[in-house]
Design a protein around this motif. Structure first.
Motif, PDB file in Angstrom:
ATOM      1  N   LYS A  11       0.855  -1.194   0.000  1.00  0.00           N
ATOM      2  CA  LYS A  11       0.000   0.000   0.000  1.00  0.00           C
ATOM      3  C   LYS A  11       0.885   1.236   0.000  1.00  0.00           C
ATOM      4  O   LYS A  11       1.959   1.246   0.602  1.00  0.00           O
ATOM      5  CB  LYS A  11      -0.883   0.007   1.242  1.00  0.00           C
TER       6      LYS A  11
ATOM      7  N   PHE B 270      -0.055   8.688   1.711  1.00  0.00           N
ATOM      8  CA  PHE B 270       0.196  10.102   1.464  1.00  0.00           C
ATOM      9  C   PHE B 270       0.467  10.386  -0.014  1.00  0.00           C
ATOM     10  O   PHE B 270       1.376  11.122  -0.376  1.00  0.00           O
ATOM     11  CB  PHE B 270       1.330  10.623   2.365  1.00  0.00           C
TER      12      PHE B 270
ATOM     13  N   LYS C 138      -4.788  13.659   2.295  1.00  0.00           N
ATOM     14  CA  LYS C 138      -4.223  12.824   3.351  1.00  0.00           C
ATOM     15  C   LYS C 138      -3.036  13.512   4.027  1.00  0.00           C
ATOM     16  O   LYS C 138      -2.885  13.457   5.241  1.00  0.00           O
ATOM     17  CB  LYS C 138      -3.767  11.478   2.766  1.00  0.00           C
TER      18      LYS C 138
ATOM     19  N   GLU D 280     -10.739   4.610   4.293  1.00  0.00           N
ATOM     20  CA  GLU D 280     -10.377   5.507   3.189  1.00  0.00           C
ATOM     21  C   GLU D 280     -10.835   4.893   1.864  1.00  0.00           C
ATOM     22  O   GLU D 280     -10.681   3.688   1.668  1.00  0.00           O
ATOM     23  CB  GLU D 280      -8.851   5.633   3.085  1.00  0.00           C
TER      24      GLU D 280
ATOM     25  N   GLU E 174     -10.179   4.019  -1.862  1.00  0.00           N
ATOM     26  CA  GLU E 174      -8.934   3.874  -2.624  1.00  0.00           C
ATOM     27  C   GLU E 174      -9.188   3.196  -3.968  1.00  0.00           C
ATOM     28  O   GLU E 174     -10.306   2.764  -4.272  1.00  0.00           O
ATOM     29  CB  GLU E 174      -7.909   3.066  -1.815  1.00  0.00           C
TER      30      GLU E 174
ATOM     31  N   GLU F   2      -9.493   1.091   2.312  1.00  0.00           N
ATOM     32  CA  GLU F   2      -8.476   0.661   3.260  1.00  0.00           C
ATOM     33  C   GLU F   2      -8.933   1.005   4.667  1.00  0.00           C
ATOM     34  O   GLU F   2      -9.483   2.084   4.902  1.00  0.00           O
ATOM     35  CB  GLU F   2      -7.120   1.331   2.987  1.00  0.00           C
TER      36      GLU F   2
ATOM     37  N   PHE G 292      -3.788   8.498  17.308  1.00  0.00           N
ATOM     38  CA  PHE G 292      -3.560   8.463  15.857  1.00  0.00           C
ATOM     39  C   PHE G 292      -2.576   9.562  15.445  1.00  0.00           C
ATOM     40  O   PHE G 292      -2.709  10.170  14.387  1.00  0.00           O
ATOM     41  CB  PHE G 292      -4.895   8.643  15.098  1.00  0.00           C
TER      42      PHE G 292
ATOM     43  N   SER H 266       0.235   2.207   9.190  1.00  0.00           N
ATOM     44  CA  SER H 266      -1.124   2.059   9.763  1.00  0.00           C
ATOM     45  C   SER H 266      -1.959   0.966   9.088  1.00  0.00           C
ATOM     46  O   SER H 266      -3.167   0.872   9.338  1.00  0.00           O
ATOM     47  CB  SER H 266      -1.916   3.376   9.725  1.00  0.00           C
TER      48      SER H 266
ATOM     49  N   ALA I 182      -5.238   6.884  -0.450  1.00  0.00           N
ATOM     50  CA  ALA I 182      -6.579   7.481  -0.399  1.00  0.00           C
ATOM     51  C   ALA I 182      -6.647   8.763  -1.209  1.00  0.00           C
ATOM     52  O   ALA I 182      -5.729   9.575  -1.199  1.00  0.00           O
ATOM     53  CB  ALA I 182      -6.956   7.759   1.045  1.00  0.00           C
TER      54      ALA I 182
HETATM   55  C1  OOG Z   1      -0.989   6.552   7.251  1.00  0.00           C
HETATM   56  C2  OOG Z   1      -1.432   5.790   6.034  1.00  0.00           C
HETATM   57  C3  OOG Z   1      -1.819   6.684   4.876  1.00  0.00           C
HETATM   58  C4  OOG Z   1      -3.074   6.690   2.636  1.00  0.00           C
HETATM   59  O1  OOG Z   1      -3.882   6.104   1.898  1.00  0.00           O
HETATM   60  O2  OOG Z   1      -2.666   7.829   2.403  1.00  0.00           O
HETATM   61  C5  OOG Z   1      -2.623   5.972   3.860  1.00  0.00           C
HETATM   62  C6  OOG Z   1      -2.127   7.102   8.060  1.00  0.00           C
HETATM   63  O3  OOG Z   1      -2.782   8.058   7.640  1.00  0.00           O
HETATM   64  O4  OOG Z   1      -2.350   6.578   9.163  1.00  0.00           O
HETATM   65  O5  OOG Z   1      -2.954   4.817   3.977  1.00  0.00           O
END
Ligand code: OOG
Ligand code: MG
Length: 254
Positions: A57, A60, A65, A102, A104, A134, A143, A156, A226
């Protein structure tokens, strides 16, 4: 100096016990390269327990995000078979700490990726694309994390739900993305928010796995990141993501 195995055990135990921990960087400063070593060691622990890597995955890849989490570097982590939930299924939230969802886009690869690809080449390495969601669940209290912390925590990664596969990649450049909770739109975005075009997530993935001297086998999943900010998950709700022209995916929580 950070003890890699020890740090890996801390994030892994936090995930196993669904119990938040302090940020690792609050105790020991460490580099991004060390963070990826911690991530690798924590995945090894999962593999030893019988989990199988099924893909990667990216995190950011969108401004939404980056702004939500205050981190602006592209990151990547592993997804395993134990994280996969059924499309249309029921997700038990008791194994998470403070999960978020999120919307995706997920790619399925058809050739081994063992070198950096250009955007033109990337499509040839792909079998299909699917709408996806996700479930992220930081192992850190509230968090909150630094770039190094979140990388060490396998970005995460906690769960993923993948919709039906399609072979048409032509609709991906500016497809509307909607996240719905119990039929109400809670996040709206576009696939263009993902690095300008989600196919670039595949380009970045090829570069990142190469940098870490890893290859991605054919049949791997690539979660592109995301398109919108993440939304908190609550029990007893229905969550749906729609990617216009690609499809939709949903699950209920308990
Ligand atoms: C980190 C993972 C970020 C995304 O899709 O940007 C992520 C977090 O935000 O905890 O999965
Ligand atoms: Mg994500």
């Amino acid at each position: 100096m950070i003890n890699i195995e020890n740090a890996a055990r801390l994030v892994d135990d936090a995930a196993l016990n669904a119990k938040a921990i302090n940020q690792l960087t609050a105790v020991d400063a460490f580099s991004v390269a060390e963070a990826y070593r911690i991530q690798r060691a924590s995945i090894e622990r999962r593999v030893k327990r019988g989990e199988r890597r099924i893909g990667i995955k990216l995190g950011f890849t969108s401004r939404a995000k980056m702004i939500q989490m205050g981190v602006s570097d592209l990151i990547w982590g592993w997804v395993t078979d134990a994280m996969l939930e059924d499309d249309g299924g029921r997700v038990d939230l008791s194994r998470f700490i403070h999960p978020r969802v999120e919307p995706e886009v997920c790619f399925l690869t058809r050739k081994v990726i063992d070198r950096p690809l250009t955007a033109l080449e990337a499509k040839e390495y792909l079998e299909a694309v699917a709408p996806a969601m996700e479930i992220i669940d930081s192992r850190y209290q509230d968090f909150r994390f630094t770039l190094e912390d979140v990388v060490a925590d396998n970005c995460s990664s906690s769960g993923l739900v993948v919709g039906s596969w399609a072979r048409d990649f032509s609709r991906l450049d500016n497809a509307g993305v909607i996240l719905r909770t119990d039929g109400r739109d809670v996040q709206i975005g576009s696939t263009a928010a993902i690095l300008g075009h989600p196919i670039r997530a595949v380009v970045e993935a090829s570069r990142l796995v190469g940098d870490s001297e890893t290859t991605l086998p054919a049949g791997s999943l690539i979660m592109a990141g995301a398109a919108t900010a993440a939304h908190p998950l609550a029990a007893g709700c229905h969550f749906q993501a729609v990617v216009n022209g690609v499809g939709e995916v949903d699950f209920s929580t308990c």
